[in-house]
Design an enzyme around this catalytic site. Structure first.
Site, PDB file in Angstrom:
ATOM      1  CD  GLU A 173      -3.310  -2.894  10.511  1.00 41.74           C
ATOM      2  OE1 GLU A 173      -4.126  -2.396  11.322  1.00 41.74           O
ATOM      3  OE2 GLU A 173      -2.922  -2.318   9.489  1.00 41.74           O
ATOM      4  NE  ARG A 216      -1.289  -0.246  -2.687  1.00 45.01           N
ATOM      5  CZ  ARG A 216      -2.275  -0.145  -1.807  1.00 45.01           C
ATOM      6  NH1 ARG A 216      -2.315   0.860  -0.963  1.00 45.01           N
ATOM      7  NH2 ARG A 216      -3.221  -1.061  -1.764  1.00 45.01           N
ATOM      8  CE  LYS A 233      -6.382  -5.985   5.484  1.00 44.03           C
ATOM      9  NZ  LYS A 233      -5.579  -6.246   6.704  1.00 44.03           N
TER      10      LYS A 233
END
Length: 510
Positions: A23, A246, A256
């Site tokens: 994104e 992750r 983020k």
């Protein structure tokens, strides 16, 4: 092979296609590097494509600044993606899919507020309740959806699934909403935008992705991923979503949202600040593409969450720099050394990299005045101290043996100068009649560069002036080893300053 490769090997390897779908609402960080290496690495292994697709469904948070930085980071890592793709390029297709869901009575327009929708969904112990708008007619839903797409009203489009589903994400999720903002790629054409969970599987299918690889937090999203593709009766084959753990690094927050807060609150000087775990920040810190890819390879791909010692990341970099980095002499905490019996000055050849003769050497001038590290001198010390002390000897790197005979102090009792004598028969290459254990680096006081050094402790930045040999001003964009002090990389800009990259020694036990 990791478990994802085993899954691929067990199935058909025809029509393989991968993607990396960031994104564009922030800079890439180390966690993204793991996903990049996985997806592009699989594409390289099987000699197929890997798309770079920007999942740009929220114009309120996204910007072309982020798309540019993401492209630069992927290229820096050494991966090729061809022309970047954008979910926003598929908005017409996604809009049609939303209308098809409405016409199949599998989606409806809801006038409830976001708070009311949240309350209607229930919780893990209690099922949800149907929206009062769930029974609207297909035609009314189509009319309201078209109005929303023109920027009218505050309704949202929800998938009609099951408000009693055990997975809360399947309780009629919102799939389209109105946003009045300029999109970085499409401008002001669209007034309503798809939600990420709606756009993502459809973009995967549109691009003919074979394996949609996501981190574990998307496992709960997979039922909707599969429901949507089936509900629209899109032709097979469907992408297969597979989740992996992750990246979690000890003492490093790879979020983020957290990183954005640091930027917004001025804790750091932007997304590419060398204190940040973003790829751009690590690049300014002196990390190399190979060190990051090597780190990702050592971490591996598993289904189980774990925390990686941060020392492993540093060790991957240290291994590379120890082999490839040029050496230079820089004194970080300077103390003057005067050789009282040295009257003829000269030049000395210093190797650029002891581990690689092909890197050549450099010629340095010397006089009888030097800068040495303050930590390399004590007035008194025991036998285990192999540096300079009154009555003790050390070798100046590449030069000769010196013996401290006195020191000068300021009014506060601090040593400001060491007085020494040198042995004319002790130049490098000459045979000594005694053993001198210590060797220290130095800088010619009369021919040196003033250098600004930046060291880091978490998000703290500590800067100090130092003195470096003349060749320090020739360094460019690869870290150098400041002898006995660590690895440093020159900071961008005209000022002669360096960021600390990594120490010489590791505490990682493996």
């Amino acid at each position: 092979m990791n478990f994802i490769e085993e899954i691929i090997e067990e199935g058909s390897k025809e029509n393989l296609q991968f993607r990396f779908p960031p994104e564009p609402n922030g800079y890439l960080h180390l966690g993204h590097a793991k996903a990049i290496c996985l997806n592009f690495g699989l594409a390289e292994k099987y000699k197929v494509g890997c798309n770079l697709r920007f999942d740009d469904t929220n114009p309120l948070a996204e910007d072309s600044i982020f798309t540019d930085s993401i492209e630069a980071d992927i290229k820096w890592l050494g991966f090729d993606y061809g022309k970047p793709l954008y979910t926003s390029d598929y908005f017409t297709f996604l809009n049609e899919c939303a209308e098809n869901l409405i016409m199949a009575d599998k989606a409806y327009m809801d006038d409830s507020t976001s708070e009311e929708i949240r309350e209607m969904k229930g919780d893990l112990e209690n099922g949800g309740q149907d929206s009062p708008y769930r029974t609207r007619s297909i035609q009314e839903n189509l009319d309201r959806f078209n109005k929303m797409c023109k920027g009218e009203g505050d309704s949202v489009l929800r998938a009609k699934i099951d408000m009693q589903h055990q997975n809360i994400l399947m309780r009629d999720p919102v799939i389209y909403r109105r946003i009045d903002a300029t999109h970085h790629n499409t401008g002001d054409i669209w007034k309503a935008y798809p939600m990420y969970d709606f756009a993502h599987p459809l973009s995967d299918w549109y691009e003919k992705i074979s394996h949609s690889l996501c981190t574990l937090e998307f496992k709960e999203h997979r039922p909707f991923y599969e429901w949507l593709l089936n509900a629209l009766e899109l032709k097979q084959p469907h992408p297969r979503q597979i989740e992996f753990s992750r990246l979690n690094i000890e003492g490093v927050k790879l979020s983020k949202r957290h990183l954005k807060e640091l930027v917004d609150e001025g804790v750091v000087d932007g997304w590419d600040d060398p204190r940040m775990p973003t790829l751009s920040g690590l690049r300014r810190r002196g990390f190399t593409p190979d060190s990051i890819k090597n780190f990702c390879a050592k971490v591996g791909i598993t289904k189980r969450e774990s925390e990686i010692e941060r020392h492993l990341l540093e060790e991957c970099l240290r291994e590379e720099l120890n082999e490839k980095s040029m050496r230079q002499m820089v004194v970080l905490d300077p103390l003057k050394l005067t050789i009282k019996n040295l009257h003829e000055f000269g030049k000395v050849i210093i190797e650029n990299n002891p581990g690689n003769s092909d890197d050549g050497s450099r010629l340095l001038n010397y006089t009888n005045e030097f800068w040495i590290e303050r930590a390399d001198f004590r007035e008194e010390a025991n036998r285990k101290y192999h540096r300079l002390k009154i009555g003790g000897e050390v070798r100046l790197k590449g030069l000769f043996v010196v013996k401290a005979i006195d020191c000068v102090k300021d009014k506060d009792g601090n040593v400001v100068e060491v007085i020494a004598e040198y042995d004319p028969k002790s130049f490098s290459g000459m045979e000594l009649d005694r053993k001198v254990k210590g060797t220290i680096h130095w800088v010619n006081m009369n021919e040196c560069e003033e250098v600004l050094i930046h060291n880091f402790d978490g998000y703290k930045k500590m800067s100090a002036l130092a003195y470096g040999e003349p060749f320090v001003k020739l360094t460019k964009d690869y870290p150098v080893q400041f002898m006995r002090n660590g690895y440093y990389i020159r900071e961008r800009g005209e000022e002669l300053s360096f960021n600390h990259t990594v120490s010489l020694k590791s505490s990682y036990k493996g």
